[in-house]
Design an enzyme around this catalytic site. Structure first.
Site, short mmCIF file in Angstrom:
data_model
loop_
_atom_site.label_atom_id
_atom_site.label_comp_id
_atom_site.label_asym_id
_atom_site.label_seq_id
_atom_site.Cartn_x
_atom_site.Cartn_y
_atom_site.Cartn_z
CG ASP A 181 -2.02 1.01 1.14
OD1 ASP A 181 -2.36 1.42 0.02
OD2 ASP A 181 -2.55 1.38 2.20
CG ASN A 184 -7.28 -1.86 -6.27
OD1 ASN A 184 -6.31 -2.60 -6.07
ND2 ASN A 184 -7.63 -0.93 -5.39
#
Length: 248
Positions: free
Chosen positions: A12, A60
């Site tokens: 991340d 996503n």
């Protein structure tokens, strides 16, 4: 020092890394690919047998179209460039998630890479692509329900082992260590079943800044953990062998 048998990483912070430098978000993802290369190489050199990377979540797909397209292109380039590295270092590639949602060209490259590395046994590198753990669990439940409806499995025969055999990770051991970068302290729909007893480690480092040194710092912390699995510390602690005592 003992290393995990299966290390899972939530990578991340690529976008934030780029934004902090006033760069396009895709620049952070490109830099993140370099980090992937470094960490895979280091894990292979340490003898860690399983490494799973959360590369693209099912959520996503909701990102801007241009960013998703750039990420898919970057994935294809990564697979092409890293094939020879995987072959040279005895790394087998696996993938979990709804691969059918990936663009056709990327899916073709992915399938070729998985096939070309299938005989490798030094390390299993698993990419979680178009992956969401809730979706994985629902697909597994449907598979088990179909087995029951077809009369191939009795309901009372369904146990943890049976259910786990229907997950995307059926051929893999459960992760014993999870690292998440960027300071976020959540697992974001990643391996919800498999992480039940994993040790969790959170670092403020953004993924593009997560170096081999950061990896070793995390692994040192893992080495200090006592994994009890519901038992007491006294139950799992190995008694110190007295001087002169022999094995029988």
């Amino acid at each position: 020092m003992s290393y995990p048998q299966h290390l899972a990483i939530i990578m991340d912070g690529n976008g934030r890394w780029a934004e902090q430098r006033r760069l396009p978000r895709i620049a952070g993802h490109r830099r993140g690919v370099e980090t992937v290369q470094e960490i895979v190489k280091e894990c292979r050199s340490l003898g860690i047998p399983h490494l799973t990377l959360y590369a693209f979540s099912s959520e996503n797909w909701g990102r801007p179209h241009d960013e998703v397209g750039a990420l898919m292109e970057l994935l294809g380039l990564f697979l092409k460039r890293e094939l020879q590295t995987m072959l040279a270092n005895d790394i087998r590639l696996k993938v979990i998630g709804e691969v059918g949602r990936l663009p056709g060209k990327v899916r073709e490259i992915l399938e070729q890479t998985v096939s070309r590395t299938a005989a490798n046994s030094g390390m299993v590198l698993t990419l979680a692509l178009s992956y969401g753990a809730r979706n994985e669990l629902l697909r597994a439940v449907r598979d088990v329900a179909e087995e029951v409806r077809a009369g191939r499995v009795e309901p009372e025969a369904i146990d943890e082992s049976c259910f786990a055999g229907h997950l995307d990770t059926a051929e893999l051991p459960d992760p014993d260590f999870l690292i998440r970068t960027s300071g976020e302290m959540r697992i974001s729909n990643f391996l919800l079943w498999q992480l039940a007893y994993a040790e969790l480690y959170f670092t403020e480092a953004l993924w593009p800044d997560f170096s081999s040194r950061e990896l070793h710092r995390a692994l040192e912390e893992f080495g200090r953990r006592q994994r009890r699995f519901g038992l007491t510390g006294a139950q799992v602690q190995k008694p110190a062998r007295r001087q002169g005592e022999k094995n029988h």
